[in-house]
Design a protein around this motif. Structure first.
Motif, short mmCIF file in Angstrom:
data_model
loop_
_atom_site.label_atom_id
_atom_site.label_comp_id
_atom_site.label_asym_id
_atom_site.label_seq_id
_atom_site.Cartn_x
_atom_site.Cartn_y
_atom_site.Cartn_z
N ARG A 1 0.82 -1.20 0.00
CA ARG A 1 0.00 0.00 0.00
C ARG A 1 0.86 1.26 0.00
O ARG A 1 0.56 2.24 -0.69
CB ARG A 1 -0.95 0.04 1.21
N ASP A 2 1.93 1.26 0.78
CA ASP A 2 2.75 2.46 0.91
C ASP A 2 3.64 2.70 -0.30
O ASP A 2 3.68 3.81 -0.84
CB ASP A 2 3.59 2.39 2.19
N SER A 3 4.37 1.67 -0.73
CA SER A 3 5.28 1.88 -1.86
C SER A 3 4.53 2.08 -3.18
O SER A 3 4.88 2.94 -3.99
CB SER A 3 6.26 0.70 -1.97
N ILE A 4 3.49 1.30 -3.39
CA ILE A 4 2.68 1.51 -4.60
C ILE A 4 1.93 2.83 -4.48
O ILE A 4 1.78 3.57 -5.47
CB ILE A 4 1.70 0.34 -4.82
N LEU B 1 1.91 5.88 -7.15
CA LEU B 1 0.66 6.35 -7.78
C LEU B 1 0.56 7.87 -7.66
O LEU B 1 0.18 8.55 -8.63
CB LEU B 1 -0.54 5.68 -7.13
N LYS B 2 0.90 8.42 -6.51
CA LYS B 2 0.85 9.88 -6.33
C LYS B 2 1.84 10.56 -7.28
O LYS B 2 1.52 11.60 -7.88
CB LYS B 2 1.17 10.26 -4.88
N TYR B 3 3.02 9.99 -7.42
CA TYR B 3 4.03 10.54 -8.33
C TYR B 3 3.52 10.56 -9.77
O TYR B 3 3.77 11.52 -10.52
CB TYR B 3 5.31 9.73 -8.23
N LEU B 4 2.77 9.54 -10.14
CA LEU B 4 2.24 9.44 -11.50
C LEU B 4 0.96 10.25 -11.69
O LEU B 4 0.40 10.28 -12.79
CB LEU B 4 1.98 7.97 -11.85
N GLY B 5 0.49 10.88 -10.61
CA GLY B 5 -0.70 11.71 -10.72
C GLY B 5 -2.01 10.99 -10.49
O GLY B 5 -3.08 11.51 -10.83
N ASN C 1 -5.76 5.29 -3.94
CA ASN C 1 -6.84 4.32 -3.74
C ASN C 1 -7.41 3.80 -5.07
O ASN C 1 -8.50 3.21 -5.09
CB ASN C 1 -7.97 4.94 -2.92
N THR C 2 -6.69 4.02 -6.14
CA THR C 2 -7.21 3.63 -7.45
C THR C 2 -7.49 2.13 -7.54
O THR C 2 -6.80 1.31 -6.93
CB THR C 2 -6.25 4.03 -8.58
N ASP C 3 -8.53 1.79 -8.31
CA ASP C 3 -8.79 0.38 -8.61
C ASP C 3 -8.66 0.12 -10.11
O ASP C 3 -9.03 -0.95 -10.60
CB ASP C 3 -10.19 -0.02 -8.13
N LYS C 4 -8.11 1.10 -10.81
CA LYS C 4 -7.96 0.98 -12.27
C LYS C 4 -6.73 0.14 -12.62
O LYS C 4 -5.61 0.45 -12.18
CB LYS C 4 -7.88 2.36 -12.91
N ASP C 5 -6.95 -0.87 -13.41
CA ASP C 5 -5.87 -1.80 -13.76
C ASP C 5 -4.68 -1.10 -14.41
O ASP C 5 -3.53 -1.40 -14.10
CB ASP C 5 -6.39 -2.90 -14.69
N GLU D 1 -3.63 1.96 -14.12
CA GLU D 1 -2.88 2.82 -13.20
C GLU D 1 -2.04 1.98 -12.24
O GLU D 1 -0.87 2.31 -11.96
CB GLU D 1 -3.84 3.73 -12.44
N ILE D 2 -2.59 0.89 -11.75
CA ILE D 2 -1.82 -0.01 -10.89
C ILE D 2 -0.67 -0.64 -11.67
O ILE D 2 0.45 -0.77 -11.17
CB ILE D 2 -2.74 -1.10 -10.30
N GLU D 3 -0.93 -0.98 -12.94
CA GLU D 3 0.12 -1.54 -13.80
C GLU D 3 1.23 -0.53 -14.03
O GLU D 3 2.43 -0.88 -13.99
CB GLU D 3 -0.49 -1.98 -15.14
N ALA D 4 0.85 0.74 -14.22
CA ALA D 4 1.86 1.78 -14.44
C ALA D 4 2.74 1.95 -13.20
O ALA D 4 3.96 2.11 -13.32
CB ALA D 4 1.17 3.10 -14.79
N ALA D 5 2.13 1.91 -12.03
CA ALA D 5 2.90 2.02 -10.80
C ALA D 5 3.82 0.81 -10.62
O ALA D 5 4.98 0.95 -10.20
CB ALA D 5 1.96 2.14 -9.60
N LYS D 6 3.32 -0.36 -10.96
CA LYS D 6 4.13 -1.57 -10.86
C LYS D 6 5.38 -1.46 -11.74
O LYS D 6 6.50 -1.72 -11.30
CB LYS D 6 3.31 -2.79 -11.28
#
Length: 351
Positions: free
Chosen positions: A173-176, A180-184, A188-192, A194-199
């Protein structure tokens, strides 16, 4: 004395002996006790000792490293904890899954000391299950002798100049979330996508990371083993006190605002003792001792105003309204949490 009389006397003596021994055993087993589950380094040990002396309640104390570790152990049903101290989103999840007891506030009169701004929060809107303990932010602590440039963006965590000098939180939760905040995006996103981009961004960063840590971050940063680390604000206060070369920054993209609160797990065997402990921790003199020991921010105004002025003015402890306006509180992701867990597994497995 006749033979029969002797036998009856012996039987009577045995019966009284058994009753006496059983009574002693019951008295011993009836000693009041309390089983507490808390984060590591998150209470002044002397506070526990003084609580035991003052109340006669024996405290059995265990620690956890992440909310997820705590949840799994309590969810399994084999832990028998009477008190736990999770974070906001995890409290909401535990309420939804009927894992918490409602608190009897008649046994917690010191609840009146908690500021109204820490009541009726979204994760426990009716204040039925939790009492605020500490709060804070997530940011970057950095060593000023190693980092001369401004630390005003999460982007510095991807600067190759600091290869093998960066510490990340060993928590999905913290590192991802900070990524996510850095990527804008919302943390709390549930969008695939956006989570993939953070990964992918964290996999890109991995060659620069010295280690993924939790409590170990304090010793490493104090000792100058890394240039920077993602940390919780209270830990930053502790580290800054131990090493004046360290400073804390909250990036311009925004960050997580978190609240840790005291709860009573469902089926707690010592609920009254748990409420007595919660009341004790909410007493201003005790709360101040905890705050000064661990460095986190208090939800009790009377305690805050008694702290050193430099502490009150430090954004690591008490960020101003402008900073707080650019924060997000973690929400319970429920079924979408599996997406984060899957992404984190792939990040940790990447080479």
């Amino acid at each position: 004395m006749g033979k029969l009389a002797k036998i009856l006397f012996f039987i009577t003596l045995c019966v009284f002996s058994v009753v006496a021994l059983t009574g002693c055993g019951s008295e011993k087993s009836a000693q009041r006790q309390l089983k507490v589950y808390n984060w590591g380094d998150y209470i002044d040990p002397e506070v526990i000792k003084d609580f035991e002396k003052e109340t006669g309640i024996k405290v059995i104390y265990d620690t956890f490293a992440t909310n997820e570790d705590m949840y799994v152990k309590i969810k399994s049903g084999g832990s028998d904890y009477d008190v736990a101290i999770p974070s906001d989103y995890m409290i909401k999840r535990m309420i939804n899954e009927d894992l918490l007891e409602k608190i009897d506030y008649n046994n917690v009169p010191n609840y009146k000391n908690i500021s109204d701004k820490f009541k009726n929060l979204a994760f426990d809107a009716k204040n039925e299950y939790s009492v605020p303990y500490m709060w804070g932010t997530v940011g970057i602590i950095y060593n000023k002798t190693m980092v001369q440039e401004p630390v005003d963006s999460w982007g510095i965590l991807w600067n190759k100049k600091y290869a093998k000098q960066i510490l990340m939180v060993d928590s999905p939760r913290d590192s991802i979330g900070v990524t996510l905040k850095y990527l804008g995006y919302s943390l709390n996103t549930d969008k695939d996508n956006e989570i993939e981009a953070a990964k992918l961004k964290l996999i890109e960063q991995k060659p620069l990371v010295l280690a993924y840590v939790v409590d170990e971050v304090k010793d490493k940063m104090i000792a100058g083993e890394a240039a920077m680390a993602v940390v919780w604000s209270g830990d930053a206060m502790f580290m800054k006190e131990k090493n004046p070369d360290l400073e804390y920054a909250i990036p311009k993209e925004g960050t997580n605002l978190w609240f840790d609160s005291i709860v009573i797990p469902k089926g707690a065997k010592h609920k009254k003792e748990a409420e007595e402990f919660i009341n004790y921790l909410s007493r201003p003199d005790i709360a101040q001792r905890n705050v000064e020991y661990i460095g986190y921010a208090t939800p009790i105004p009377e305690v805050e105003k008694n702290l050193d002025p430099d502490v009150q003015a430090d954004i690591a402890a008490y960020p101003g309204d402008q900073i707080l306006a650019n924060t997000e509180v973690f929400d319970d992701l429920s079924k979408n949490l599996v997406k984060y867990d899957k992404a984190w597994t792939e990040i940790k497995a990447a080479r």
